[in-house]
Write a protein that holds these residues in place. Sequence first.
Motif, PDB file in Angstrom:
ATOM      1  N   ALA A 136       0.913  -1.298  -0.107  1.00 47.97           N
ATOM      2  CA  ALA A 136      -0.014   0.091  -0.159  1.00 47.97           C
ATOM      3  C   ALA A 136       0.964   1.463   0.096  1.00 47.97           C
ATOM      4  N   ILE A 137       2.076   1.118   0.660  1.00 47.93           N
ATOM      5  CA  ILE A 137       2.759   2.704   0.858  1.00 47.93           C
ATOM      6  C   ILE A 137       3.670   2.782  -0.603  1.00 47.93           C
ATOM      7  N   ASP A 138       4.050   1.512  -0.801  1.00 53.12           N
ATOM      8  CA  ASP A 138       4.576   1.361  -2.489  1.00 53.12           C
ATOM      9  C   ASP A 138       3.978   2.331  -3.348  1.00 53.12           C
ATOM     10  N   HIS A 139       2.361   1.607  -3.032  1.00 52.86           N
ATOM     11  CA  HIS A 139       1.163   2.502  -4.062  1.00 52.86           C
ATOM     12  C   HIS A 139       1.407   3.591  -4.334  1.00 52.86           C
ATOM     13  N   VAL A 140       0.802   4.723  -2.886  1.00 52.01           N
ATOM     14  CA  VAL A 140       0.868   6.101  -2.655  1.00 52.01           C
ATOM     15  C   VAL A 140       2.154   6.403  -3.162  1.00 52.01           C
ATOM     16  N   ILE A 141       3.456   5.884  -3.240  1.00 52.27           N
ATOM     17  CA  ILE A 141       4.754   6.078  -3.803  1.00 52.27           C
ATOM     18  C   ILE A 141       4.633   6.235  -5.271  1.00 52.27           C
ATOM     19  N   LYS A 142       3.861   5.654  -5.513  1.00 53.11           N
ATOM     20  CA  LYS A 142       3.997   5.524  -6.839  1.00 53.11           C
ATOM     21  C   LYS A 142       3.221   6.469  -7.361  1.00 53.11           C
ATOM     22  N   THR A 143       2.162   6.500  -6.635  1.00 54.35           N
ATOM     23  CA  THR A 143       0.608   7.486  -7.235  1.00 54.35           C
ATOM     24  C   THR A 143       1.392   8.826  -7.486  1.00 54.35           C
ATOM     25  N   ALA A 144       2.229   9.229  -6.329  1.00 55.43           N
ATOM     26  CA  ALA A 144       2.950  10.414  -6.277  1.00 55.43           C
ATOM     27  C   ALA A 144       3.664  10.557  -7.059  1.00 55.43           C
ATOM     28  N   ALA A 145       4.650  10.475  -7.838  1.00 51.21           N
ATOM     29  CA  ALA A 145       6.419   9.875  -8.514  1.00 51.21           C
ATOM     30  C   ALA A 145       4.956   9.957 -10.137  1.00 51.21           C
ATOM     31  N   TRP A 146       4.140   9.607 -10.133  1.00 52.27           N
ATOM     32  CA  TRP A 146       3.410   9.344 -11.802  1.00 52.27           C
ATOM     33  C   TRP A 146       2.872  11.108 -11.268  1.00 52.27           C
ATOM     34  N   LEU A 147       2.045  11.507 -10.532  1.00 50.93           N
ATOM     35  CA  LEU A 147       1.984  12.937 -10.556  1.00 50.93           C
ATOM     36  C   LEU A 147       2.725  13.936 -10.750  1.00 50.93           C
ATOM     37  N   HIS A 148       4.055  13.402  -9.680  1.00 48.22           N
ATOM     38  CA  HIS A 148       5.288  14.304 -10.310  1.00 48.22           C
ATOM     39  C   HIS A 148       5.909  14.172 -11.596  1.00 48.22           C
ATOM     40  N   HIS A 149       5.070  12.676 -12.030  1.00 50.46           N
ATOM     41  CA  HIS A 149       6.492  13.777 -13.304  1.00 50.46           C
ATOM     42  C   HIS A 149       5.678  14.154 -14.875  1.00 50.46           C
ATOM     43  N   VAL A 150       3.773  13.543 -14.348  1.00 56.74           N
ATOM     44  CA  VAL A 150       3.322  13.676 -15.477  1.00 56.74           C
ATOM     45  C   VAL A 150       3.243  16.056 -15.999  1.00 56.74           C
ATOM     46  N   ILE A 151       2.676  16.158 -14.115  1.00 58.42           N
ATOM     47  CA  ILE A 151       2.930  17.754 -14.659  1.00 58.42           C
ATOM     48  C   ILE A 151       4.906  18.262 -15.191  1.00 58.42           C
TER      49      ILE A 151
END
Length: 215
Positions: free
Chosen positions: A118-133
């Motif tokens: 779950a923690i890994d999933h949260v971090i990867k979602t945050a990384a995705w948003l960071h990059h897409v911006i």
Amino acid sequence: MVQRPKNEAELQEREAIGVIRASRFIRRYAKAHTKISMGTVCRIHREIFSFAWSDIAGTYRGENLEITDSHHHPPHYTEVPGLMENADEELAEKLEAVHMAEGTIRDEVIDEESAVGAIDHVIKTAAWLHHVITYIHPFRDGNGRTARLAANLILERFGLVGISIKVEQQNKNRYRKALAQIDDHGDYEPLVEMMYEGLIERYEGVPMKFYPAKK
Ligand SMILES: Nc1ncnc2c1ncn2[C@@H]1O[C@H](COP(=O)(O)OP(=O)(O)OP(=O)(O)O)[C@@H](O)[C@H]1O
Ligand SMILES: [Mg+2]
């Protein structure tokens, strides 16, 4: 309308105050449980720039630009609204999936494997948003700061703490390379690794076992 200061020092001061404001905003917003969308990302940008450079605050750019020392060419400005709309839909889907993970972290009878996942999933979602911006580069300036704050909003909303990704002089290259690795190969690992490092610092070294194995 607040005019952009002519003097560089004053501009920097105002932007610094803006970042403090935006950080306060995300902390409040993380607790509020209101939907996170690309509209929220614009709001973060508005918080940073409304005092420093109100013309660009929270609005998509109306010109093409290049990123210093990067071979990524941000999309044509006319494509920005459409790309942000698509990203908004993707974000909604991703957040829907993370919601399910949230309960796992909060669960009192914690199942280690699913908590780590779950923690890994949260971090990867945050990384995705960071990059897409940073990839779309929707704003005239402040895309990096907005992306890092938006990623922190995800971390904080789903039960973690905001981090400080190292972007100062000696780490700039690593950060840029991590983003380029996603642009070029869709490989999130280097950015995710930097985020884990930020979290380890915030948790006094505690979550070492979540740290992804080095290749
Ligand atoms: N190859 C790349 N692909 C995507 N984004 C990149 C790449 N290289 C750099 N960037 C992003 O572009 C940002 C710089 O853009 P911009 O000047 O709009 O942001 P900023 O917030 O003003 O800058 P800073 O992050 O230095 O404070 C960097 O911070 C980084 O997030
Ligand atoms: Mg800039």
